[in-house]
Scaffold this active site. Structure first.
Site, PDB file in Angstrom:
ATOM      1  N   ASN A  34       0.805  -1.388  -0.011  1.00 54.78           N
ATOM      2  CA  ASN A  34       0.046   0.204   0.006  1.00 54.78           C
ATOM      3  C   ASN A  34       0.953   1.043  -0.090  1.00 54.78           C
ATOM      4  O   ASN A  34       0.337   2.316   0.241  1.00 54.78           O
ATOM      5  CB  ASN A  34      -1.069  -0.128   1.201  1.00 54.78           C
ATOM      6  CG  ASN A  34      -2.002  -1.205   1.401  1.00 54.78           C
ATOM      7  OD1 ASN A  34      -2.450  -1.648   0.300  1.00 54.78           O
ATOM      8  ND2 ASN A  34      -1.647  -1.995   2.459  1.00 54.78           N
ATOM      9  N   HIS A 121     -13.761  -2.382   7.223  1.00 53.43           N
ATOM     10  CA  HIS A 121     -12.510  -2.955   7.681  1.00 53.43           C
ATOM     11  C   HIS A 121     -12.497  -3.753   8.684  1.00 53.43           C
ATOM     12  O   HIS A 121     -13.417  -3.570   9.733  1.00 53.43           O
ATOM     13  CB  HIS A 121     -11.122  -2.125   7.654  1.00 53.43           C
ATOM     14  CG  HIS A 121      -9.770  -2.884   7.655  1.00 53.43           C
ATOM     15  ND1 HIS A 121      -9.339  -2.893   8.669  1.00 53.43           N
ATOM     16  CD2 HIS A 121      -9.065  -3.407   6.635  1.00 53.43           C
ATOM     17  CE1 HIS A 121      -7.903  -3.682   8.505  1.00 53.43           C
ATOM     18  NE2 HIS A 121      -8.003  -3.822   7.441  1.00 53.43           N
ATOM     19  N   GLU A 167     -15.781   3.472   4.458  1.00 51.45           N
ATOM     20  CA  GLU A 167     -14.686   3.765   3.957  1.00 51.45           C
ATOM     21  C   GLU A 167     -14.651   4.754   2.796  1.00 51.45           C
ATOM     22  O   GLU A 167     -15.707   4.635   1.791  1.00 51.45           O
ATOM     23  CB  GLU A 167     -13.958   2.619   3.878  1.00 51.45           C
ATOM     24  CG  GLU A 167     -13.569   1.635   4.844  1.00 51.45           C
ATOM     25  CD  GLU A 167     -13.090   0.381   4.463  1.00 51.45           C
ATOM     26  OE1 GLU A 167     -12.438   0.153   3.248  1.00 51.45           O
ATOM     27  OE2 GLU A 167     -13.092  -0.560   5.275  1.00 51.45           O
ATOM     28  N   SER A 171     -10.837  -1.117   0.606  1.00 52.16           N
ATOM     29  CA  SER A 171      -9.467  -1.463   0.450  1.00 52.16           C
ATOM     30  C   SER A 171      -9.430  -2.701  -0.303  1.00 52.16           C
ATOM     31  O   SER A 171      -8.186  -3.051  -0.943  1.00 52.16           O
ATOM     32  CB  SER A 171      -9.071  -1.981   1.770  1.00 52.16           C
ATOM     33  OG  SER A 171      -9.767  -2.828   2.432  1.00 52.16           O
ATOM     34  N   ASP A 196     -13.403   6.121   6.972  1.00 53.60           N
ATOM     35  CA  ASP A 196     -11.997   5.585   7.247  1.00 53.60           C
ATOM     36  C   ASP A 196     -11.328   5.925   5.751  1.00 53.60           C
ATOM     37  O   ASP A 196     -11.974   5.344   4.713  1.00 53.60           O
ATOM     38  CB  ASP A 196     -12.225   4.171   7.344  1.00 53.60           C
ATOM     39  CG  ASP A 196     -10.775   3.495   7.539  1.00 53.60           C
ATOM     40  OD1 ASP A 196      -9.877   3.885   6.995  1.00 53.60           O
ATOM     41  OD2 ASP A 196     -10.970   2.378   8.150  1.00 53.60           O
ATOM     42  N   HIS A 199      -6.991   4.217   2.323  1.00 50.84           N
ATOM     43  CA  HIS A 199      -6.566   3.947   1.112  1.00 50.84           C
ATOM     44  C   HIS A 199      -6.522   5.330   0.198  1.00 50.84           C
ATOM     45  O   HIS A 199      -6.118   5.244  -1.035  1.00 50.84           O
ATOM     46  CB  HIS A 199      -7.024   2.733   0.370  1.00 50.84           C
ATOM     47  CG  HIS A 199      -6.729   1.661   1.312  1.00 50.84           C
ATOM     48  ND1 HIS A 199      -5.443   0.897   0.824  1.00 50.84           N
ATOM     49  CD2 HIS A 199      -7.338   0.834   2.203  1.00 50.84           C
ATOM     50  CE1 HIS A 199      -5.498   0.014   1.870  1.00 50.84           C
ATOM     51  NE2 HIS A 199      -6.579  -0.140   2.674  1.00 50.84           N
ATOM     52  N   LYS A 229       0.200   3.609   4.699  1.00 54.80           N
ATOM     53  CA  LYS A 229      -0.109   3.230   3.459  1.00 54.80           C
ATOM     54  C   LYS A 229       0.617   4.386   2.500  1.00 54.80           C
ATOM     55  O   LYS A 229       1.808   4.525   2.522  1.00 54.80           O
ATOM     56  CB  LYS A 229      -1.530   3.178   3.026  1.00 54.80           C
ATOM     57  CG  LYS A 229      -1.958   1.978   4.300  1.00 54.80           C
ATOM     58  CD  LYS A 229      -3.529   1.816   3.779  1.00 54.80           C
ATOM     59  CE  LYS A 229      -4.087   0.890   5.053  1.00 54.80           C
ATOM     60  NZ  LYS A 229      -3.345  -0.324   5.464  1.00 54.80           N
TER      61      LYS A 229
HETATM   62  C1  LIG Z   1      -9.718   0.408   5.528  1.00 55.64           C
HETATM   63  C2  LIG Z   1      -8.534   0.215   6.383  1.00 55.64           C
HETATM   64  N1  LIG Z   1      -8.650   0.749   7.689  1.00 55.64           N
HETATM   65  C3  LIG Z   1      -7.815   0.495   8.666  1.00 55.64           C
HETATM   66  C4  LIG Z   1      -6.731  -0.468   8.443  1.00 55.64           C
HETATM   67  C5  LIG Z   1      -5.640  -0.697   9.362  1.00 55.64           C
HETATM   68  O1  LIG Z   1      -4.742   0.195   9.180  1.00 55.64           O
HETATM   69  P1  LIG Z   1      -3.206  -0.058   9.818  1.00 55.64           P
HETATM   70  O2  LIG Z   1      -2.404  -0.962   8.743  1.00 55.64           O
HETATM   71  O3  LIG Z   1      -2.446   1.321   9.935  1.00 55.64           O
HETATM   72  O4  LIG Z   1      -3.409  -0.965  11.069  1.00 55.64           O
HETATM   73  C6  LIG Z   1      -6.537  -0.787   7.004  1.00 55.64           C
HETATM   74  C7  LIG Z   1      -5.372  -1.901   6.993  1.00 55.64           C
HETATM   75  O5  LIG Z   1      -5.356  -2.500   5.845  1.00 55.64           O
HETATM   76  C8  LIG Z   1      -7.499  -0.710   6.010  1.00 55.64           C
HETATM   77  O6  LIG Z   1      -7.356  -1.227   4.687  1.00 55.64           O
END
Ligand SMILES: Cc1ncc(COP(=O)(O)O)c(C=O)c1O
Length: 373
Positions: A34, A121, A167, A171, A196, A199, A229
């Site tokens: 990412n 997520h 989101e 993702s 969120d 990405h 990311k």
């Molecule tokens: C949409 C989403 N939120 C939160 C996270 C978690 O973030 P981190 O990788 O910093 O723990 C991810 C990680 O893949 C994600 O894709």
């Protein structure tokens, strides 16, 4: 049967169903990370960390933020991030996973309702599991379904606040939420909107502020910008109104009872925010790569996304993993994604586009895909 036998039985079951995972050394051209802007190994970030070390910033924070772990670097980052994203307050946490766990378990109160997109997520689900509020999922990207869930709850006597969770860019699918519609819904129903931006941060919006750029600063919006990311670092920023920050500092268990993130990492993330502003060429080059991949994938009859996340849904778990292995054998690090990360029957190749590859790498990958599909 011993406890370890039980664990082994579960692993055997995963093996039989083709879902056992293994850690493998990283190799091949990067179509899996990412690190969208190629910042993780960039000279500027290395130099920022070296410079911070040289001026005495410690490697470890030494404690929780409320004890001796509150380094000036944390507060500097939070001030700069709040200004950069246009919100009143910011909190820096060790990861996006931790931030989501904190958000859902801390802010919605008993008697509230969390109304979440069914594809949010795993870390949001973690928070929801810990939450005092009830939760209900709604059909992916369907604001009408979210509105109906809130209306049903009100009719059944729900009196608290609704917290709508989405989101901005999904993702595993690379599609976007209709954020303006969700913002309208939140406005109409007096709900809070949680976005969120894991990405989208760094990739979309003015100076890479994300897709919720226009909403940051609104009283009823909280956004999560992860730093691991596109920002090429580690950690996450929660952005929202000032009382959100104060409440997290006083009530957020994941904030209070955990060692603060490394101050060095906070210094690195500050530099990443500066890079987002100073080096727009990174986003431009990334979007050019995305456009090239889209055209080539569409030429194979595949559906595409205008984001760095392209998915090739094959459905069957084993077929997906075999396709990923065939690409890896050809030198392309493409990973197969299986349930439970994605819904059953939608196993897919997830092709991630980053500045760690060139246009000719993208062309070669699409050529290899054409051979194996
Ligand atoms: C949409 C989403 N939120 C939160 C996270 C978690 O973030 P981190 O990788 O910093 O723990 C991810 C990680 O893949 C994600 O894709």
């Amino acid at each position: 049967m011993t406890a370890l036998d039980t664990l082994q039985r579960d692993l055997d079951m995963l093996e039989r169903s083709g879902r056992r995972r293994d850690l493998v050394p990283v190799q091949g051209r990067d179509f899996a990370s990412n690190d969208y802007l190629g910042l993780a190994g960039s000279t500027r970030l290395r130099e920022a960390v070296a410079e911070a070390l040289a001026r005495g910033v410690p490697v470890g924070s030494g404690g929780s933020r409320l004890l001796r772990g509150n380094a000036p670097e944390h507060e500097r980052l939070e001030d700069e991030a709040a200004r950069f994203f246009g919100s009143e307050g910011a909190v820096f946490l060790g990861s996006g996973y931790c931030a989501n766990a904190l958000l859902f378990s801390t802010l919605p109160q008993r008697g509230d309702l969390i109304v979440h997109d069914e594809l949010v997520h795993a870390s949001a689900h973690e928070g929801i599991r810990l939450a005092r509020a009830d939760a209900v999922g709604f059909a992916h990207n369907d604001p009408q379904a979210a509105a109906e869930a809130i209306a049903r709850w009100r009719q059944a006597g729900g009196r608290g606040t609704a917290w709508i969770a989405v989101e901005s860019l999904y993702s595993m699918d690379g599609d976007r939420a209709p954020l303006a519609d969700f913002a309208d819904l939140a406005e109409r129903t007096g709900a809070m909107l949680l976005v969120d931006e894991a990405h989208a941060t760094g990739v979309f919006g003015r100076d890479g502020r994300g897709l919720a750029g226009g909403l940051d600063g609104a009283e009823n919006v909280i956004t999560l910008k992860t730093c691991g990311k596109a920002l090429g670092c580690e950690g996450a920023l929660l952005l929202g109104p000032a009382p959100m920050r104060e409440f997290i500092v006083n009530r957020g268990r994941q904030f209070i009872f955990s060692t603060a993130p490394s101050p060095l990492m906070a210094a690195a993330v500050r530099e990443s925010l500066r890079i987002l502003r100073d080096e727009p060429w990174r986003r431009e080059r990334l979007h050019a790569l995305v456009g090239r991949a889209q055209a080539a994938l569409a030429g194979l009859g595949l559906e595409t996304s205008d984001s760095p996340i392209q998915r090739v849904v094959l459905g069957d778990d084993r077929k997906t993993m075999a396709a990923a292995a065939a690409l890896q054998d050809r030198g392309f690090d493409v990973r197969g994604i299986r349930p439970p990360t994605v819904p059953v029957g939608t196993a897919r190749l997830r092709i991630s586009l980053t500045l760690n590859v060139t246009e000719s790498d993208v062309d070669a990958l699409v050529g290899a895909l054409e051979e194996i599909l």
